[in-house]
Design an enzyme around this catalytic site. Sequence first.
Site, PDB file in Angstrom:
ATOM      1  N   ASN A   1       0.869  -1.183   0.000  1.00 59.18           N
ATOM      2  CA  ASN A   1       0.000   0.000   0.000  1.00 59.18           C
ATOM      3  C   ASN A   1       0.905   1.233   0.000  1.00 59.18           C
ATOM      4  OD1 ASN A   1      -1.783   2.063   0.507  1.00 59.18           O
ATOM      5  ND2 ASN A   1      -2.177   1.478   2.638  1.00 59.18           N
ATOM      6  N   TRP A   2       0.984   1.869  -1.151  1.00 57.72           N
ATOM      7  CA  TRP A   2       1.922   2.982  -1.292  1.00 57.72           C
ATOM      8  C   TRP A   2       1.404   4.290  -0.703  1.00 57.72           C
ATOM      9  CZ3 TRP A   2       3.955   2.353  -7.029  1.00 57.72           C
ATOM     10  CH2 TRP A   2       4.689   1.151  -7.105  1.00 57.72           C
ATOM     11  N   LYS A   3       0.137   4.324  -0.337  1.00 56.61           N
ATOM     12  CA  LYS A   3      -0.458   5.564   0.199  1.00 56.61           C
ATOM     13  C   LYS A   3      -0.211   6.702  -0.793  1.00 56.61           C
ATOM     14  CE  LYS A   3       0.065   3.540   4.691  1.00 56.61           C
ATOM     15  NZ  LYS A   3       0.125   3.673   6.127  1.00 56.61           N
TER      16      LYS A   3
ATOM     17  N   GLU B   1      -5.408  -4.607  10.526  1.00 59.68           N
ATOM     18  CA  GLU B   1      -4.383  -3.587  10.718  1.00 59.68           C
ATOM     19  C   GLU B   1      -4.660  -2.830  12.018  1.00 59.68           C
ATOM     20  OE1 GLU B   1      -2.403  -2.550   6.669  1.00 59.68           O
ATOM     21  OE2 GLU B   1      -4.021  -1.148   7.073  1.00 59.68           O
TER      22      GLU B   1
ATOM     23  N   GLY C   1       2.488   2.544  10.677  1.00 58.77           N
ATOM     24  CA  GLY C   1       3.452   3.625  10.517  1.00 58.77           C
ATOM     25  C   GLY C   1       4.160   4.017  11.804  1.00 58.77           C
TER      26      GLY C   1
ATOM     27  N   SER D   1       3.393  -1.901  10.255  1.00 59.45           N
ATOM     28  CA  SER D   1       4.847  -1.954  10.467  1.00 59.45           C
ATOM     29  C   SER D   1       5.479  -3.288  10.082  1.00 59.45           C
ATOM     30  CB  SER D   1       5.202  -1.569  11.902  1.00 59.45           C
ATOM     31  OG  SER D   1       4.785  -0.234  12.159  1.00 59.45           O
TER      32      SER D   1
ATOM     33  N   GLY E   1       2.864  -1.072   4.242  1.00 61.63           N
ATOM     34  CA  GLY E   1       2.891   0.336   3.892  1.00 61.63           C
ATOM     35  C   GLY E   1       4.313   0.802   3.626  1.00 61.63           C
ATOM     36  N   GLY E   2       4.907   1.456   4.627  1.00 63.60           N
ATOM     37  CA  GLY E   2       6.233   2.058   4.481  1.00 63.60           C
ATOM     38  C   GLY E   2       7.278   1.166   3.813  1.00 63.60           C
TER      39      GLY E   2
HETATM   40  P1  PGA Z   1       2.842   0.517   7.598  1.00 64.43           P
HETATM   41  O1  PGA Z   1       1.388   0.731   6.954  1.00 64.43           O
HETATM   42  O2  PGA Z   1       3.359  -0.800   7.042  1.00 64.43           O
HETATM   43  O3  PGA Z   1       3.648   1.678   7.129  1.00 64.43           O
HETATM   44  O4  PGA Z   1       2.667   0.456   9.072  1.00 64.43           O
HETATM   45  C1  PGA Z   1       0.511  -0.336   6.754  1.00 64.43           C
HETATM   46  C2  PGA Z   1      -0.770   0.181   6.141  1.00 64.43           C
HETATM   47  O5  PGA Z   1      -1.180   1.296   6.481  1.00 64.43           O
HETATM   48  O6  PGA Z   1      -1.410  -0.496   5.303  1.00 64.43           O
END
Ligand code: PGA
Length: 236
Positions: free
Chosen positions: A6-8, A158, A164, A196, A217-218
């Site tokens: 998920n690149w946001k 999640e 994050g 995370s 995400g990150g």
């Molecule tokens: P993160 O985000 O891996 O940066 O914690 C996960 C997400 O929001 O899908």
Amino acid sequence: MLIAGNWKMYKGPAETAEFCVELKRREADFEGIEVAVCPPFTSLAVAVQVLAGTDIAVAAQNVHWEDEGAFTGEVSAPMLRELGVYGAIVGHSERRQLFGETDEHVAKRARAALDAGLSVIACVGETEAEREAGETEDVLRRQVSVLEAEDNLVVAYEPVWAIGTGKTATPDMAQEAHAFIKSLVDVPVPVLYGGSVKAENAAELLSQPDVDGALVGGASLDVESFAAICLSATRS
Ligand code: PGA
């Protein structure tokens, strides 16, 4: 096992193309698992183009429930289908917390996307305050109850406090929540863990019996670290 990035709100078309070219080059390493990337709307077309002919899927980060209409800023399932997009995330906690999305919105988005032939990754998860108040199961029950489980539905657990923040649920915590989510639906539904996830902790989380993949995400923004997580998944 599905690993979705998920690149946001990161990566425009140029960076997306570069990432996808490199990911495609490594595709043979990802034997036996499913891999998906979820770029921002404006980068979907180039991702679909570069990854055409591979098994790496491209999904959007949201989708509206109407096919078209006066909904400024929204994108519909048929529009995504026309681009060659395979699925969409719905109900991400950032949508819920920052953009006021309710369980009802999430249910409508999921329903419309599934009806249009998209796969759906529906996100659920408790906040830190809810966990501390012992409400985790109530929150998950409420969020999952609006979803209609079917073939193309994947749930992502999640925990909001883990997104994050660098804090991850322990493998046991993830396992417990995943088993609980699965107990809430009549048909088997894969449940991804998100929050995370990184190359260093992926193997342990993915080895839990009810963890069917990860929504990253990150750590999905760097092709090296995303590929390392995918590799861990091939061994789980
Ligand atoms: P993160 O985000 O891996 O940066 O914690 C996960 C997400 O929001 O899908």
